[in-house]
Write a protein that holds these residues in place. Structure first.
Motif, short mmCIF file in Angstrom:
data_model
loop_
_atom_site.label_atom_id
_atom_site.label_comp_id
_atom_site.label_asym_id
_atom_site.label_seq_id
_atom_site.Cartn_x
_atom_site.Cartn_y
_atom_site.Cartn_z
N SER A 54 0.75 -1.13 0.13
CA SER A 54 0.00 -0.09 0.13
C SER A 54 0.85 1.16 0.25
N PRO A 55 0.35 2.47 -0.32
CA PRO A 55 1.18 3.75 -0.18
C PRO A 55 1.41 3.93 1.44
N GLY A 56 2.64 4.28 1.55
CA GLY A 56 2.97 4.54 2.71
C GLY A 56 3.40 3.39 3.87
N THR A 69 -0.30 -0.55 10.99
CA THR A 69 -1.49 0.61 10.93
C THR A 69 -2.43 0.05 9.91
N GLU A 70 -2.31 -0.81 9.17
CA GLU A 70 -3.06 -1.05 7.97
C GLU A 70 -4.43 -2.09 8.29
N LYS A 83 -6.21 -7.61 6.28
CA LYS A 83 -5.85 -7.27 4.78
C LYS A 83 -5.72 -8.35 3.87
N LEU A 118 -7.28 -11.27 3.67
CA LEU A 118 -8.41 -11.69 3.08
C LEU A 118 -9.17 -10.79 2.28
N LYS A 119 -8.91 -9.46 2.67
CA LYS A 119 -9.56 -8.54 1.71
C LYS A 119 -8.76 -8.21 0.34
N LYS A 143 6.48 -1.92 10.64
CA LYS A 143 6.10 -0.74 11.74
C LYS A 143 5.85 -1.59 12.97
N LEU A 196 5.01 -0.02 16.34
CA LEU A 196 3.57 0.79 16.79
C LEU A 196 2.50 -0.31 17.09
N HIS A 218 0.17 0.84 19.75
CA HIS A 218 -0.95 2.05 19.59
C HIS A 218 -1.89 1.35 18.52
N GLU A 243 -3.15 -12.96 14.26
CA GLU A 243 -4.38 -13.10 13.38
C GLU A 243 -3.83 -12.74 11.93
N ASN A 280 -4.42 -15.18 8.82
CA ASN A 280 -5.12 -14.66 7.41
C ASN A 280 -4.03 -14.90 6.21
N GLY A 325 -6.56 0.33 4.74
CA GLY A 325 -6.39 0.64 6.32
C GLY A 325 -6.30 1.90 6.70
N GLU A 346 -12.58 -8.70 -1.91
CA GLU A 346 -13.38 -9.97 -1.34
C GLU A 346 -13.85 -9.74 0.25
N GLU A 349 0.97 7.11 7.00
CA GLU A 349 1.03 6.90 5.24
C GLU A 349 2.33 7.91 4.93
N LYS A 384 2.40 12.07 0.31
CA LYS A 384 1.42 11.46 -0.47
C LYS A 384 0.59 12.42 -1.37
#
Lengths: 223, 223
Positions: free
Chosen positions: A37-39, A141-142, A146, A148-149, A164, A167, A170, A177, A181, B39, B67, B142, B146
């Motif tokens: 993903s971005p970032g 942080t995402e 993810k 599964l999606k 990360k 983090l 937080h 999990e 996944n 996310g 999905e 991110e 961006k």
């Protein structure tokens, strides 16, 4: 007559990717297609990788962005060979774009070439660019659902770097999990937890790189 | 004869989006197309929005995912009308997909319809779905550059929600830099800092929604 545009595009892409692969093999390059993903931390990881690989394997980078040369400027500071591809509106790199970058990089001086794809958890996974392995980053942080999606990228990648992890406290992200996944989608996936802030996982990532290089070329380094 | 496949696709999409828009206007729906990276917090924001809007405007949601129906399950708990669109491999919603969802939602019982797009900072911005406004989320994890690297979505969106500001101290994200970058791309963009953890910015987001509803329909609520 029915024309399947997408199938035609992917077949043409695969042919160019195979040609890129031949060029890479001839130059003894281990090639990774790095996606996220971005970032999620692709460029920061490459900065850390450049430091950690010094004196071992020589790193080169092809970096893809829709606009700006910011990532190249960051990577240039590490004295690496870096070529920027600016895709304009394309949301992913394809084999032809990567092919156009190759005359601008001294492949004979590179052991590990990382192709940093456009930040996008979907489309880059559909297009081979000539890589030996796809590697992806998911940052905590995402969210741990993810895999599964957005299953395709997890299915196609050999290695998942969960970034990360400094983090973790937080967020409500569960490492267990996320890994469960990811392995539901791709049971063979290797997974390393990393933090570019604390350095956690960087030695394991170096060992993974060295192992892939040795498997491909039968030696630990060219030197 | 040269066929520009992309132009044809976008023109066909725009026609269907205009038809969707007529349906929404007839039902007195304010419609938002909500976009972000994977996310960034779209579903969590909608959960907070459902709570905050209670007794004011009636929220309905069309949620797009490649999905899984996880987001729909989360939103269902709030007793909202929610329709899930599962795109299979498509990395964005288009007007035709949204059109196919409309028979499954009681639009007459909805004041604000949010169409939660697939998590992707690139492709969703190209496809209108019939919305009044595009709204995007950028989360502080991110990175503040961006807007320059993914300009189209920032150019197309009326409102930028900068999310997860509770994590600012744990990142090198600069709010000032992010806002300056966003306004370089889109000088008219409205920007609200939010945190779904602390609740910061939620009242301002509610005020923005109410203002848009009033501007479109001349009243603060249907009731």
């Amino acid at each position: 007559m029915k024309i399947n545009v997408m199938t035609d595009i992917l077949e043409a892409n695969d042919r160019i990717a195979a040609a890129n692969r031949q060029v890479f093999d001839r130059h003894r390059n281990l090639v990774l297609n790095l996606m996220s993903s971005p970032g999620a931390g692709k460029t920061t990881l490459l900065e850390k990788t450049a430091e950690a690989l010094q004196g071992r394997l020589r790193l080169g980078i092809v970096v893809g962005d829709i606009e700006t040369t910011r990532d190249k400027e960051r990577l240039d500071r590490h004295g690496l060979p870096v070529v920027q591809l600016t895709t304009g509106s394309a949301c992913h790199l394809d084999a032809n774009m990567v092919s156009s970058a190759l005359p601008h990089i001294d492949l004979a001086g590179v052991d590990v070439l990382v192709i940093e794809n456009v930040g996008n958890l979907v489309c880059p996974a559909e297009f081979k660019v000539g890589e030996d392995f796809k590697v992806m980053i998911l940052s905590v942080t995402e969210g741990d659902e993810k895999p599964l999606k957005y299953p395709l990228m997890f299915r196609e990648s050999s290695l998942l770097l969960i970034n990360k992890v400094d983090l973790l406290n937080h967020t409500n992200f569960s490492l267990n999990e996320a890994k469960a996944n990811a392995r539901k989608i791709n049971p063979d996936m290797e997974i390393i937890d990393i933090s570019c802030v604390t350095g956690q996982g960087i030695p394991e990532w170096m060992a993974w790189l060295a192992g892939c290089y040795q498997k491909k070329f039968g030696t630990k380094s060219r030197a």
